[in-house]
Motif scaffolding. Structure first.
Motif, PDB file in Angstrom:
ATOM      1  N   ARG A 195      36.199 -40.146 -21.493  1.00  0.00           N
ATOM      2  CA  ARG A 195      36.369 -40.459 -22.904  1.00  0.00           C
ATOM      3  C   ARG A 195      35.799 -41.857 -22.910  1.00  0.00           C
ATOM      4  NH1 ARG A 195      38.773 -37.544 -26.609  1.00  0.00           N
ATOM      5  NH2 ARG A 195      39.501 -39.385 -27.588  1.00  0.00           N
ATOM      6  N   SER A 252      46.389 -38.746 -32.436  1.00  0.00           N
ATOM      7  CA  SER A 252      45.323 -37.972 -32.509  1.00  0.00           C
ATOM      8  C   SER A 252      44.523 -38.302 -31.215  1.00  0.00           C
ATOM      9  CB  SER A 252      44.480 -38.390 -33.709  1.00  0.00           C
ATOM     10  OG  SER A 252      44.164 -39.917 -33.766  1.00  0.00           O
ATOM     11  N   LYS A 300      46.634 -36.874 -28.165  1.00  0.00           N
ATOM     12  CA  LYS A 300      46.582 -35.347 -28.236  1.00  0.00           C
ATOM     13  C   LYS A 300      45.476 -34.838 -27.236  1.00  0.00           C
ATOM     14  CE  LYS A 300      46.487 -31.085 -31.082  1.00  0.00           C
ATOM     15  NZ  LYS A 300      46.784 -30.853 -32.568  1.00  0.00           N
ATOM     16  N   ARG A 301      44.091 -35.522 -27.770  1.00  0.00           N
ATOM     17  CA  ARG A 301      42.960 -35.327 -27.171  1.00  0.00           C
ATOM     18  C   ARG A 301      42.969 -35.562 -25.766  1.00  0.00           C
ATOM     19  NH1 ARG A 301      40.698 -38.113 -31.688  1.00  0.00           N
ATOM     20  NH2 ARG A 301      40.036 -36.716 -33.266  1.00  0.00           N
ATOM     21  N   GLN A 302      43.826 -36.510 -25.276  1.00  0.00           N
ATOM     22  CA  GLN A 302      43.787 -36.977 -23.778  1.00  0.00           C
ATOM     23  C   GLN A 302      44.478 -35.655 -23.163  1.00  0.00           C
ATOM     24  OE1 GLN A 302      45.245 -40.748 -23.652  1.00  0.00           O
ATOM     25  NE2 GLN A 302      43.381 -41.690 -23.758  1.00  0.00           N
ATOM     26  N   ALA A 312      33.996 -34.705 -24.498  1.00  0.00           N
ATOM     27  CA  ALA A 312      34.587 -35.913 -25.198  1.00  0.00           C
ATOM     28  C   ALA A 312      33.779 -36.792 -26.055  1.00  0.00           C
ATOM     29  CB  ALA A 312      35.577 -36.707 -24.358  1.00  0.00           C
ATOM     30  N   GLU A 346      34.438 -40.161 -33.716  1.00  0.00           N
ATOM     31  CA  GLU A 346      36.091 -40.325 -33.743  1.00  0.00           C
ATOM     32  C   GLU A 346      36.391 -41.599 -34.323  1.00  0.00           C
ATOM     33  OE1 GLU A 346      38.071 -40.037 -30.154  1.00  0.00           O
ATOM     34  OE2 GLU A 346      37.017 -37.857 -29.671  1.00  0.00           O
TER      35      GLU A 346
END
Length: 445
Positions: free
Chosen positions: A76, A227, A230-232, A439, A444
């Motif tokens: 990411r 947010s 959560k993606r991690q 990612a 974002e």
């Protein structure tokens, strides 16, 4: 090949090596420290060494499942870095550090509370379990520190800085190693845990200092962002399942080898430790591929990312060919470093060639793994690893115990797993589907 093309490939190759060599130092640091720890504690006696083995195995199992804090964060962070958003790449490290502190503290509490039954279950002996639990009660404090270090390595690799993590690792490793014999001599087995906590504490603190300085310079927020976290965690879920698959394969292989006999188990352990060492060399190139791939995709450079993969593949295969040649030519001297038992050496005769085959195949697998990790293609890698475990490795390994194929059958299963992964990563790399998702941090906020 045009001069411009040749110069570009040489420049890319130079970048890969500049990132890979310090990364190799970081990867090798902990195994080297553990060897020293084993040697120092071993002088206390067999009981203490067995307790260290049990405690360290539990702690290693807990922490190694969370390598997504390194690999997921790199994927990411490198996207942001490639898009020219270094401040967001650093901010990714802040959120990963929150995850490390939260999850690490929870795991430390679990290990501390359940140290005795966990150690007892693994050691199978009350006295050994009690000693291991004493070690674990102290070493549990190192769990959140270890995860903070993983997160720090992740975002710093993402911004293409692998030298500083190497220096920070040494800043903790050297004092910890120096204190180890002193503390063990004074406090016994518990001194080993204290030295580990001190070394990890120094390195983790330095990683936090570097993160604070970088993030402060951009005036970013320190608040946890659910947010992002959560993606991690979603990316982490896939990588954890992948890591667990490897652990299941290794544990099953060890269990089957143990049922075959002491000689087979000893030979298997020798092969396994050598394979683990070899994967460090190959994984350092994969880390370079991951960082450069993520950065290229952050610039919307799918072709550039493909070039990174192709160049890393060439380098990794070159290393693999050289390593396999060394293990083929110097088989006897290498085996002699670990054992003088003629029965163990005889048991290695055929599996040794399977190990050489795994080195050759692994050169390609690790390089392309790095590319796909850089593209955050974790779901595909998870599915591929589960298939290679359930559909290839486990059936062959278990059949080895049933049909008497011995150590050769076990390592045919391991080679089969790597071959299955090779077919999968080559197909995925050639398809370029990995370059479309992942990612992508460009959108974002």
């Amino acid at each position: 090949m045009s001069r411009a093309r040749g110069a570009a490939e040489r420049s890319l190759g130079h970048q890969i090596l500049l990132l890979a060599l310090p990364a190799l130092g970081v990867l090798a640091a902990n195994p080297l420290y553990l060897l020293l720890d084993t040697a120092v504690v071993g002088r206390l006696g067999t009981a203490e060494l067995a307790a260290l083995a049990a405690g360290a195995a539990i702690q290693s199992t807990v922490t190694t499942q969370l390598t997504f804090l390194s690999y997921g964060t790199t994927a990411r962070s490198s996207r942001f870095f490639g898009a020219g958003r270094r401040e967001d790449a650093v901010a990714e490290g802040v959120q990963a550090t929150w995850v490390a502190l939260g999850v690490g503290t929870l795991l430390a509490l679990i290990v501390g509370i359940f140290a005795q039954p966990l150690a007892q279950a693994l050691a199978g002996d009350h006295a050994t379990g009690a000693r291991a639990a004493q070690w674990m009660h102290v070493s549990a404090f190192a769990v959140p520190m270890t995860l903070v270090i993983m997160a720090g390595n992740g975002w710093m690799r993402g911004v293409q800085n692998t030298k500083l993590p190497f220096y920070l690792t040494l800043c903790g490793l050297v004092p910890g190693a120096a204190l180890l014999p002193v503390l063990v001599g004074r406090f016994g087995l518990v001194g080993s845990a204290v030295a580990n906590v001190i070394g990890m504490g120094i390195t983790a603190t330095l990683f936090l200092v570097v993160l604070a300085r970088e993030h402060r310079s951009y005036g970013g927020s320190w608040a946890p962002r659910w947010s992002v976290i959560k993606r991690q965690l979603i990316l982490g879920r896939d990588l954890i399942l992948r890591s667990l698959s490897f652990q299941v394969s290794l544990l099953t292989a060890a269990a089957v080898a143990g049922r075959i006999g002491v000689v087979a188990l000893a030979a298997h352990q020798l092969m396994l430790q050598l394979w683990n060492f070899l994967t460090l060399v190959l994984d350092s190139l994969a880390i370079a591929a991951q960082t450069l791939t993520g950065s290229a995709l952050g610039r919307a450079g799918a072709e550039e990312a493909r070039d990174v993969g192709a160049q890393t593949l060439r380098y990794s295969l070159g290393f693999a060919v050289a390593l396999s040649a060394v293990f083929a030519v110097f088989a006897a001297p290498i085996q002699g470093l670990f054992t003088s038992d003629p029965e163990v050496v005889d048991a290695l005769r055929i599996p040794w060639f399977l190990l050489i085959g795994m080195i050759l195949v692994g050169g390609a697998v690790f390089a392309l793994d790095g590319v796909l990790l850089g593209a955050a293609d974790a779901a595909f890698l998870r599915n591929l690893t589960l298939f290679s475990l359930l559909g290839v490795a486990l059936p062959i390994i278990l059949a080895s115990g049933v049909f008497g194929w011995g150590l050769t059958g076990i390592w045919v299963g391991q080679l089969g797993q790597v071959l299955a992964r090779l077919v999968g990563v080559v197909w995925r790399f050639r398809s370029m589907r990995w370059a479309a998702g992942g990612a992508d941090g460009k959108n974002e906020e």
